[in-house]
Scaffold this motif. Structure first.
Motif, PDB file in Angstrom:
ATOM      1  N   HIS A   1       0.842  -1.203   0.000  1.00  0.00           N
ATOM      2  CA  HIS A   1       0.000   0.000   0.000  1.00  0.00           C
ATOM      3  C   HIS A   1       0.873   1.247   0.000  1.00  0.00           C
ATOM      4  O   HIS A   1       1.942   1.258   0.608  1.00  0.00           O
ATOM      5  CB  HIS A   1      -0.919   0.029   1.236  1.00  0.00           C
ATOM      6  N   ASN A   2       0.378   2.293  -0.638  1.00  0.00           N
ATOM      7  CA  ASN A   2       1.056   3.579  -0.659  1.00  0.00           C
ATOM      8  C   ASN A   2       0.118   4.588   0.010  1.00  0.00           C
ATOM      9  O   ASN A   2      -0.937   4.918  -0.535  1.00  0.00           O
ATOM     10  CB  ASN A   2       1.360   3.988  -2.103  1.00  0.00           C
ATOM     11  N   ALA A   3       0.504   5.050   1.201  1.00  0.00           N
ATOM     12  CA  ALA A   3      -0.334   6.001   1.931  1.00  0.00           C
ATOM     13  C   ALA A   3      -0.159   7.379   1.311  1.00  0.00           C
ATOM     14  O   ALA A   3       0.939   7.922   1.266  1.00  0.00           O
ATOM     15  CB  ALA A   3       0.061   6.033   3.400  1.00  0.00           C
ATOM     16  N   ILE A   4      -1.270   7.958   0.842  1.00  0.00           N
ATOM     17  CA  ILE A   4      -1.193   9.289   0.227  1.00  0.00           C
ATOM     18  C   ILE A   4      -1.777  10.363   1.133  1.00  0.00           C
ATOM     19  O   ILE A   4      -1.608  11.549   0.855  1.00  0.00           O
ATOM     20  CB  ILE A   4      -1.878   9.312  -1.154  1.00  0.00           C
ATOM     21  N   ASN A   5      -2.441   9.922   2.206  1.00  0.00           N
ATOM     22  CA  ASN A   5      -3.024  10.890   3.125  1.00  0.00           C
ATOM     23  C   ASN A   5      -3.375  10.186   4.427  1.00  0.00           C
ATOM     24  O   ASN A   5      -3.503   8.965   4.471  1.00  0.00           O
ATOM     25  CB  ASN A   5      -4.278  11.518   2.511  1.00  0.00           C
ATOM     26  N   TYR A   6      -3.524  11.005   5.496  1.00  0.00           N
ATOM     27  CA  TYR A   6      -3.943  10.504   6.805  1.00  0.00           C
ATOM     28  C   TYR A   6      -5.203  11.244   7.215  1.00  0.00           C
ATOM     29  O   TYR A   6      -5.365  12.433   6.927  1.00  0.00           O
ATOM     30  CB  TYR A   6      -2.862  10.765   7.863  1.00  0.00           C
ATOM     31  N   ILE A   7      -6.101  10.516   7.880  1.00  0.00           N
ATOM     32  CA  ILE A   7      -7.290  11.164   8.438  1.00  0.00           C
ATOM     33  C   ILE A   7      -7.486  10.663   9.863  1.00  0.00           C
ATOM     34  O   ILE A   7      -6.931   9.627  10.255  1.00  0.00           O
ATOM     35  CB  ILE A   7      -8.567  10.885   7.606  1.00  0.00           C
ATOM     36  N   GLU A   8      -8.291  11.411  10.604  1.00  0.00           N
ATOM     37  CA  GLU A   8      -8.653  10.966  11.948  1.00  0.00           C
ATOM     38  C   GLU A   8     -10.073  10.437  11.885  1.00  0.00           C
ATOM     39  O   GLU A   8     -10.939  11.013  11.225  1.00  0.00           O
ATOM     40  CB  GLU A   8      -8.527  12.115  12.939  1.00  0.00           C
ATOM     41  N   SER A   9     -10.283   9.303  12.586  1.00  0.00           N
ATOM     42  CA  SER A   9     -11.603   8.694  12.585  1.00  0.00           C
ATOM     43  C   SER A   9     -11.837   8.023  13.928  1.00  0.00           C
ATOM     44  O   SER A   9     -10.966   7.319  14.441  1.00  0.00           O
ATOM     45  CB  SER A   9     -11.709   7.663  11.463  1.00  0.00           C
TER      46      SER A   9
ATOM     47  N   SER B   1      -6.524   2.985  14.533  1.00  0.00           N
ATOM     48  CA  SER B   1      -5.326   3.611  13.956  1.00  0.00           C
ATOM     49  C   SER B   1      -4.563   2.589  13.108  1.00  0.00           C
ATOM     50  O   SER B   1      -4.398   1.434  13.484  1.00  0.00           O
ATOM     51  CB  SER B   1      -4.433   4.132  15.081  1.00  0.00           C
ATOM     52  N   GLY B   2      -4.125   3.023  11.928  1.00  0.00           N
ATOM     53  CA  GLY B   2      -3.356   2.163  11.028  1.00  0.00           C
ATOM     54  C   GLY B   2      -4.208   1.397  10.040  1.00  0.00           C
ATOM     55  O   GLY B   2      -3.675   0.702   9.173  1.00  0.00           O
ATOM     56  N   SER B   3      -5.513   1.537  10.122  1.00  0.00           N
ATOM     57  CA  SER B   3      -6.370   0.837   9.163  1.00  0.00           C
ATOM     58  C   SER B   3      -6.603   1.718   7.936  1.00  0.00           C
ATOM     59  O   SER B   3      -6.408   2.930   7.964  1.00  0.00           O
ATOM     60  CB  SER B   3      -7.691   0.438   9.804  1.00  0.00           C
ATOM     61  N   ILE B   4      -7.045   1.094   6.877  1.00  0.00           N
ATOM     62  CA  ILE B   4      -7.285   1.806   5.615  1.00  0.00           C
ATOM     63  C   ILE B   4      -8.698   2.380   5.646  1.00  0.00           C
ATOM     64  O   ILE B   4      -9.674   1.665   5.840  1.00  0.00           O
ATOM     65  CB  ILE B   4      -7.098   0.857   4.418  1.00  0.00           C
ATOM     66  N   ALA B   5      -8.806   3.688   5.457  1.00  0.00           N
ATOM     67  CA  ALA B   5     -10.101   4.367   5.494  1.00  0.00           C
ATOM     68  C   ALA B   5     -10.703   4.511   4.100  1.00  0.00           C
ATOM     69  O   ALA B   5     -11.919   4.426   3.928  1.00  0.00           O
ATOM     70  CB  ALA B   5      -9.948   5.746   6.132  1.00  0.00           C
ATOM     71  N   GLN B   6      -9.860   4.728   3.089  1.00  0.00           N
ATOM     72  CA  GLN B   6     -10.365   4.982   1.748  1.00  0.00           C
ATOM     73  C   GLN B   6      -9.319   4.526   0.730  1.00  0.00           C
ATOM     74  O   GLN B   6      -8.120   4.584   0.973  1.00  0.00           O
ATOM     75  CB  GLN B   6     -10.641   6.481   1.591  1.00  0.00           C
TER      76      GLN B   6
ATOM     77  N   LEU C   1       2.783  -5.135  -8.733  1.00  0.00           N
ATOM     78  CA  LEU C   1       2.759  -4.521 -10.057  1.00  0.00           C
ATOM     79  C   LEU C   1       2.511  -3.021  -9.903  1.00  0.00           C
ATOM     80  O   LEU C   1       3.171  -2.201 -10.538  1.00  0.00           O
ATOM     81  CB  LEU C   1       1.663  -5.176 -10.890  1.00  0.00           C
ATOM     82  N   ARG C   2       1.566  -2.696  -9.015  1.00  0.00           N
ATOM     83  CA  ARG C   2       1.270  -1.316  -8.672  1.00  0.00           C
ATOM     84  C   ARG C   2       0.683  -1.324  -7.263  1.00  0.00           C
ATOM     85  O   ARG C   2      -0.271  -2.043  -7.002  1.00  0.00           O
ATOM     86  CB  ARG C   2       0.258  -0.725  -9.657  1.00  0.00           C
ATOM     87  N   PRO C   3       1.263  -0.522  -6.344  1.00  0.00           N
ATOM     88  CA  PRO C   3       0.720  -0.509  -4.985  1.00  0.00           C
ATOM     89  C   PRO C   3      -0.632   0.226  -4.951  1.00  0.00           C
ATOM     90  O   PRO C   3      -0.906   1.075  -5.792  1.00  0.00           O
ATOM     91  CB  PRO C   3       1.769   0.264  -4.174  1.00  0.00           C
ATOM     92  N   SER C   4      -1.434  -0.146  -3.971  1.00  0.00           N
ATOM     93  CA  SER C   4      -2.724   0.543  -3.768  1.00  0.00           C
ATOM     94  C   SER C   4      -2.457   1.907  -3.171  1.00  0.00           C
ATOM     95  O   SER C   4      -1.650   2.053  -2.248  1.00  0.00           O
ATOM     96  CB  SER C   4      -3.599  -0.258  -2.802  1.00  0.00           C
ATOM     97  N   MET C   5      -3.128   2.935  -3.689  1.00  0.00           N
ATOM     98  CA  MET C   5      -3.018   4.275  -3.126  1.00  0.00           C
ATOM     99  C   MET C   5      -4.172   4.452  -2.146  1.00  0.00           C
ATOM    100  O   MET C   5      -5.338   4.420  -2.557  1.00  0.00           O
ATOM    101  CB  MET C   5      -3.040   5.324  -4.232  1.00  0.00           C
ATOM    102  N   VAL C   6      -3.832   4.613  -0.853  1.00  0.00           N
ATOM    103  CA  VAL C   6      -4.857   4.593   0.182  1.00  0.00           C
ATOM    104  C   VAL C   6      -4.710   5.768   1.152  1.00  0.00           C
ATOM    105  O   VAL C   6      -3.653   6.378   1.258  1.00  0.00           O
ATOM    106  CB  VAL C   6      -4.808   3.266   0.980  1.00  0.00           C
ATOM    107  N   VAL C   7      -5.813   6.025   1.857  1.00  0.00           N
ATOM    108  CA  VAL C   7      -5.836   6.979   2.963  1.00  0.00           C
ATOM    109  C   VAL C   7      -5.940   6.126   4.222  1.00  0.00           C
ATOM    110  O   VAL C   7      -6.753   5.203   4.293  1.00  0.00           O
ATOM    111  CB  VAL C   7      -7.051   7.921   2.867  1.00  0.00           C
ATOM    112  N   ILE C   8      -5.071   6.405   5.210  1.00  0.00           N
ATOM    113  CA  ILE C   8      -5.102   5.590   6.433  1.00  0.00           C
ATOM    114  C   ILE C   8      -5.480   6.449   7.629  1.00  0.00           C
ATOM    115  O   ILE C   8      -5.356   7.667   7.612  1.00  0.00           O
ATOM    116  CB  ILE C   8      -3.753   4.865   6.674  1.00  0.00           C
ATOM    117  N   VAL C   9      -5.911   5.750   8.666  1.00  0.00           N
ATOM    118  CA  VAL C   9      -6.352   6.407   9.884  1.00  0.00           C
ATOM    119  C   VAL C   9      -5.142   6.653  10.779  1.00  0.00           C
ATOM    120  O   VAL C   9      -4.297   5.769  10.962  1.00  0.00           O
ATOM    121  CB  VAL C   9      -7.397   5.541  10.628  1.00  0.00           C
ATOM    122  N   LYS C  10      -5.079   7.884  11.359  1.00  0.00           N
ATOM    123  CA  LYS C  10      -3.978   8.217  12.273  1.00  0.00           C
ATOM    124  C   LYS C  10      -4.120   7.498  13.568  1.00  0.00           C
ATOM    125  O   LYS C  10      -5.158   7.334  14.136  1.00  0.00           O
ATOM    126  CB  LYS C  10      -3.953   9.714  12.556  1.00  0.00           C
TER     127      LYS C  10
END
Length: 174
Positions: free
Chosen positions: A134-142, A147-152, A165-174
């Motif tokens: 996974h490639n984390a592109i942003n962090y959000i609070e939820s 914490s550390g789970s994939i939100a979007q 082949l290509r990592p997933s681009m995801v937003v993760i929880v802080k």
């Protein structure tokens, strides 16, 4: 008696001369045999070397062809998918949007089946963030997610035979 001795000496000389002639003939025959055997071995070596070079060239050609056409099966299996997309593109505006959505979803399913056939799998984005896939592109609070789970998921990632082949681009929880 001296005559017997002289006869024996003459007889021995004759035998010695015959033996020398026979030895010389044997030596000459051996030399001729060795020369013909050497010529045969040289000829066999030349043929074996030529055969080896021909096999080497043929294998290089076959390898080049195999690399050139390695993706032929994959490309052939994608042809129905592009056909389905072309049909969807040619639908006129009066047709039902639901039918168009169904066609697009069927095309996506065709893609996924073709990918699976060739070892391409979607990377799971359920659960915990994994920096290897996974490639984390942003962090959000939820408050709802740990914490550390994939939100979007912004972009799905794919594996090809257990290699990213290509990592997933995801937003993760802080």
């Amino acid at each position: 008696m001296s005559q017997d001795i002289n006869e024996n000496i003459d007889e021995n000389k004759t035998l010695n001369e015959e033996n020398e002639k026979t030895c010389e003939q044997n030596d000459q025959d051996n030399d001729n045999g060795l020369e013909s055997e050497l010529a045969k071995v040289k000829e066999d070596l030349i043929r074996a070397t030529a055969d080896f070079e021909n096999i080497k060239k043929r294998l290089e050609r076959e390898k080049a062809d195999a690399l050139k056409f390695a993706n032929e099966g994959f490309a052939r299996d994608l042809l129905p998918v592009i056909d389905a997309l072309e049909i969807a593109a040619n639908i006129d505006g009066s047709d039902d949007i639901a039918a168009m959505k169904d066609g697009i979803n069927l095309t996506i399913e065709q893609f996924k089946k073709c990918f699976e056939k060739y070892g391409i799998k979607e990377i799971s984005t359920d659960g915990e963030f994994n920096p290897e896939v996974h490639n984390a592109i942003n962090y959000i609070e939820s408050a709802d997610l740990p914490s550390g789970s994939i939100a979007q998921v912004y972009q799905k990632g794919y594996m090809y035979n257990d290699r990213v082949l290509r990592p997933s681009m995801v937003v993760i929880v802080k």
